[in-house]
Design a protein around this motif. Structure first.
Motif, PDB file in Angstrom:
ATOM      1  N   PHE A 236     -53.028 -51.589 -65.804  1.00 23.42           N
ATOM      2  CA  PHE A 236     -53.885 -50.509 -65.331  1.00 23.42           C
ATOM      3  C   PHE A 236     -55.102 -50.337 -66.236  1.00 23.42           C
ATOM      4  CE2 PHE A 236     -55.148 -45.999 -65.112  1.00 23.42           C
ATOM      5  CZ  PHE A 236     -55.597 -46.012 -63.798  1.00 23.42           C
ATOM      6  N   LEU A 237     -54.907 -50.447 -67.527  1.00 22.65           N
ATOM      7  CA  LEU A 237     -56.019 -50.340 -68.479  1.00 22.65           C
ATOM      8  C   LEU A 237     -57.066 -51.412 -68.196  1.00 22.65           C
ATOM      9  CD1 LEU A 237     -57.332 -49.231 -71.122  1.00 22.65           C
ATOM     10  CD2 LEU A 237     -55.971 -50.926 -72.329  1.00 22.65           C
ATOM     11  N   ILE A 238     -56.630 -52.659 -68.034  1.00 26.29           N
ATOM     12  CA  ILE A 238     -57.558 -53.757 -67.747  1.00 26.29           C
ATOM     13  C   ILE A 238     -58.320 -53.480 -66.449  1.00 26.29           C
ATOM     14  CG2 ILE A 238     -57.696 -56.212 -67.113  1.00 26.29           C
ATOM     15  CD1 ILE A 238     -57.051 -55.917 -70.020  1.00 26.29           C
ATOM     16  N   CYS A 239     -57.589 -53.074 -65.416  1.00 24.52           N
ATOM     17  CA  CYS A 239     -58.221 -52.795 -64.118  1.00 24.52           C
ATOM     18  C   CYS A 239     -59.227 -51.650 -64.220  1.00 24.52           C
ATOM     19  CB  CYS A 239     -57.157 -52.453 -63.071  1.00 24.52           C
ATOM     20  SG  CYS A 239     -56.129 -53.849 -62.589  1.00 24.52           S
ATOM     21  N   ALA A 240     -58.852 -50.587 -64.916  1.00 22.40           N
ATOM     22  CA  ALA A 240     -59.733 -49.417 -65.040  1.00 22.40           C
ATOM     23  C   ALA A 240     -61.014 -49.768 -65.790  1.00 22.40           C
ATOM     24  CB  ALA A 240     -58.998 -48.277 -65.742  1.00 22.40           C
ATOM     25  N   VAL A 241     -60.891 -50.551 -66.858  1.00 24.59           N
ATOM     26  CA  VAL A 241     -62.075 -50.943 -67.622  1.00 24.59           C
ATOM     27  C   VAL A 241     -62.978 -51.825 -66.765  1.00 24.59           C
ATOM     28  CG1 VAL A 241     -62.875 -52.300 -69.606  1.00 24.59           C
ATOM     29  CG2 VAL A 241     -61.019 -50.657 -69.892  1.00 24.59           C
ATOM     30  N   MET A 242     -62.383 -52.765 -66.039  1.00 23.80           N
ATOM     31  CA  MET A 242     -63.182 -53.646 -65.179  1.00 23.80           C
ATOM     32  C   MET A 242     -63.842 -52.856 -64.042  1.00 23.80           C
ATOM     33  SD  MET A 242     -60.833 -57.071 -65.039  1.00 23.80           S
ATOM     34  CE  MET A 242     -62.020 -58.071 -64.118  1.00 23.80           C
ATOM     35  N   PHE A 243     -63.130 -51.872 -63.496  1.00 20.29           N
ATOM     36  CA  PHE A 243     -63.695 -51.034 -62.440  1.00 20.29           C
ATOM     37  C   PHE A 243     -64.957 -50.350 -62.945  1.00 20.29           C
ATOM     38  CE2 PHE A 243     -64.198 -46.933 -60.344  1.00 20.29           C
ATOM     39  CZ  PHE A 243     -64.079 -47.245 -58.996  1.00 20.29           C
ATOM     40  N   HIS A 244     -64.870 -49.732 -64.111  1.00 14.41           N
ATOM     41  CA  HIS A 244     -66.021 -48.998 -64.641  1.00 14.41           C
ATOM     42  C   HIS A 244     -67.092 -49.924 -65.191  1.00 14.41           C
ATOM     43  CE1 HIS A 244     -64.960 -44.878 -63.890  1.00 14.41           C
ATOM     44  NE2 HIS A 244     -63.715 -45.258 -64.071  1.00 14.41           N
TER      45      HIS A 244
END
Length: 190
Positions: free
Chosen positions: A4-12
């Motif tokens: 989730f951390l990886i996805c959230a950082v990539m999203f932003h």
């Protein structure tokens, strides 16, 4: 949590530079009237966020977290690609509706995911803070990276780069991120 951390950082990372790049693109050759276009983009996004946030909170309990996150992550590459297909001011401002959809869903559902993953641990606040910090770093790097690409190549290259990052985030989310609502639901029943 790490996925989730990886996805959230990539999203932003993908999302943060889009509005400033759009504003810069809309401002080219328009002088003072460019402020009105940028304002219209911001107002459009905030209006849609207001509408979608309550809806996504209700749907998160029935649909689950992952399907909503897939919608939020899915609109991001579409938005970036659409920016490359038109130069119409009205169309570009209308595309900002997708920004409101993505941000509105992510803003609500990400907090629910963190609550699900930290339930009973007493680590919700520190986890939310750590993820928010990582997201902030990703967003800051987005501005620099996409701006450099636009400077050396074009707005379309910058938007396509951001679309590629968003598409990778969507794939990681789809293939590696489990639904977290079930974990929360099971804990509630025990």
């Amino acid at each position: 949590m790490f996925v989730f951390l990886i996805c959230a950082v990539m999203f932003h990372f993908s999302n943060a530079a889009m509005l400033p790049l759009l504003g810069e693109m809309l401002a080219k050759g328009r002088g003072r009237s460019s402020m009105m276009f940028m304002s219209a983009c911001v107002v459009t996004t905030q209006f849609v966020i207001t509408l979608i946030a309550g809806w996504s909170g209700r749907k998160a309990h029935t649909w689950g977290r992952k399907p909503l996150l897939l919608i939020a992550f899915g609109v991001l590459p579409i938005r970036a690609i659409l920016y490359t297909l038109t130069s119409s001011t009205a169309a570009l401002i209308t595309i900002q509706v997708l920004d409101g959809v993505g941000a509105g869903i992510f803003g609500v559902v990400s907090v629910l995911v963190i609550a699900d993953l930290t339930q009973g641990s007493g680590r919700f606040n520190i986890t939310l803070g750590a993820i928010s910090t990582a997201i902030g770093i990703g967003a800051a790097l987005s501005q620099t990276t996409a701006g450099t690409i636009v400077h050396h190549f074009s707005f379309n290259a910058g938007f396509m780069f951001l679309a590629a990052i968003a598409a990778m985030a969507l794939c990681i989310l789809y293939f590696f991120m489990p639904e977290t609502r079930a974990k929360s639901f099971l804990n509630d029943r025990q």
